[in-house]
Structure formats: structure tokens, C-alpha cells
Design an enzyme around this catalytic site. Structure first.
Site, PDB file in Angstrom:
ATOM      1  CG  ASP A  23      -2.033   0.992   1.155  1.00 29.19           C
ATOM      2  OD1 ASP A  23      -2.292   1.515   0.054  1.00 29.19           O
ATOM      3  OD2 ASP A  23      -2.663   1.260   2.201  1.00 29.19           O
ATOM      4  CG  HIS A  40       0.464   2.338  -9.624  1.00 24.52           C
ATOM      5  ND1 HIS A  40       0.089   1.846  -8.393  1.00 24.52           N
ATOM      6  CD2 HIS A  40      -0.571   3.118 -10.049  1.00 24.52           C
ATOM      7  CE1 HIS A  40      -1.121   2.302  -8.089  1.00 24.52           C
ATOM      8  NE2 HIS A  40      -1.530   3.070  -9.071  1.00 24.52           N
ATOM      9  CG  LEU A 134       9.966 -17.142  -2.881  1.00 24.54           C
ATOM     10  CD1 LEU A 134       9.754 -17.123  -1.381  1.00 24.54           C
ATOM     11  CD2 LEU A 134      10.444 -15.780  -3.380  1.00 24.54           C
TER      12      LEU A 134
END
Length: 235
Positions: A23, A40, A134
Site C-alpha cells: 500500500d 505504481h 520460493l
């Protein structure tokens, strides 16, 4: 130790599965008098830093909240820019994922996106499906309430509805139990993200905006996690 506790990470050890509510991109740009899309773009750079750090720090899984079911309400030009960034990210980074044994996973209804984006996502999923390092799960067109409804329906279709049968139908069913949720930007809420999985997860809310997040923040979050005593409802 309870049955619930036994599914999580052992006491005193670092987390295996960390989720992040990324956020603050818009506020980062606004504070610098820049277009939101630049926030962004910097957020994508933060994703790269964080995934590389997650590999180095030995996490088993990381789940990133990239695009919620509610994000469709944003202005059309911003949604379009986000879709463009998603395409660019997949095209630019998929080979690095493959080289580093990262398995890409998507949770949520990504098939609601445009056909070209769906094709890119499915190609990336296939390209990394055999990787054993991962697991990087990206939440796309994701909402936790929707996920729980879908899981409950699937469980009901197969028979009895229990916490175990619902959990087995969640988008994250093949991932380690969630240990830690991090939210950046200073907001203190889950925003319809992994609400079932978060039942016994630790939570950490940071004032840093997502574009400024990096390895040091992830390391500090993991250190904070290891200092906490996880009780899982016990005394």
C-alpha cells in the site's frame, strides 16, 4: 501445542510464509507531485527488491496483494496503467524467476483480465511450474470473501463442510500456512486479504510507503516476528 499451532512455524524460528499488502504507491507519488502511475512503477521496483530479498532470506513463500476485486473501481486510465505494468513485469522478470528457481502462483480470478494478459500469466505459470524454491504468489483480481465463498461451495460439492475441507479448497492450499502479514503505508486493516489464512498469523503495520520498501524492512519484519511469542489461542 494445539493442532492449529502444529500447522504453523515452530516457536522461535523465522516465518516460512509472509504476505504483504503493498500500500502507498499513490501517496508516494502525490507527495512528490508526480502522476500516480509513477508511484505504481516504483512499486514494481519494490516488488523486485522484496522478492530477491525473500530468496536470500530463505522464505518458502511470499504472497503479494497486487490487484483486488475492488481495484476495478479506480479510474479507467489507472486500471489500464496497472494492466500495462503487470504485462511488463511478467515479460521482464519471468526469466529471472526461472533462473532463481522461483515458482510463480496466482491467487484470485485472473481469467477476468484481457485475453493477452491471461495468456501471459498462464505462460509464466507454466514456465515456472517445476521450480522448487520460493513460491511467489500474486493476488490478482483477488478478494478474500470471494475466495472463502468459492472454497465453501467446492467443499460442499464434495461432501461435508468443515474448517479442514474449506481450507483444502482455498487458493493457497498448496502453500505453507501464513505466518506473517505486513502492510505498508500506515493503514491498519486487512482490506479483504487472506482473512481465513490470517486467523493465527502475526501482523505488522509499517509507516513506510510501498515504493520505499526494501530488504532492510523485510529483514526487520522477520526479526520482529521471531521476537514474538505465538500462542495460537493458548495461555
Amino acid at each position: 501445542m494445539s493442532a492449529v499451532a502444529a500447522t504453523g512455524d515452530e516457536q522461535g524460528r523465522g516465518p516460512r510464509h509472509v504476505a504483504i499488502i503493498m500500500d502507498g504507491n499513490g501517496r508516494w507519488a502525490k507527495r512528490r507531485h508526480l502522476p500516480r502511475v509513477l508511484g505504481h512503477q516504483r512499486g514494481v521496483e519494490a516488488v523486485r527488491r522484496t522478492v530477491r530479498a525473500a530468496v536470500d532470506l530463505g522464505l518458502s513463500a511470499i504472497t503479494l496483494y497486487a490487484f483486488s476485486t475492488e481495484n476495478w473501481r479506480r479510474p479507467e486510465d489507472e486500471v489500464s496503467a496497472l494492466m500495462g505494468l503487470l504485462k511488463h513485469f511478467i515479460l521482464a522478470d519471468i526469466e529471472e524467476f526461472a533462473r532463481n528457481n522461483i515458482r510463480l502462483k496466482v491467487i484470485g480470478d485472473y481469467k477476468a483480465f484481457a485475453p493477452d494478459i491471461v495468456a501471459l500469466i498462464e505462460g509464466a505459470l507454466q514456465r515456472t511450474a517445476g521450480n522448487t524454491g520460493l513460491t511467489m504468489a500474486v493476488a490478482l483480481n483477488y478478494g478474500s470473501q470471494d475466495e472463502i465463498v468459492r472454497a465453501a461451495r467446492a467443499a460442499a460439492a464434495k461432501g461435508e463442510i468443515t474448517t479442514a475441507t474449506i481450507a483444502a479448497e482455498l487458493d493457497t492450499a498448496d502453500m505453507p500456512p501464513l505466518d506473517l502479514i505486513i502492510r505498508t503505508s500506515g493503514e491498519v486493516r486487512l482490506s479483504n486479504f487472506l482473512m481465513w489464512q490470517a486467523a493465527y498469523a502475526e501482523m505488522l503495520f509499517l509507516d513506510v510507503l510501498w515504493p520505499d520498501f526494501g530488504r532492510d524492512h523485510l529483514e526487520a519484519a522477520i526479526a520482529e516476528y521471531t521476537r514474538r511469542e505465538r500462542r495460537f489461542g493458548g495461555c
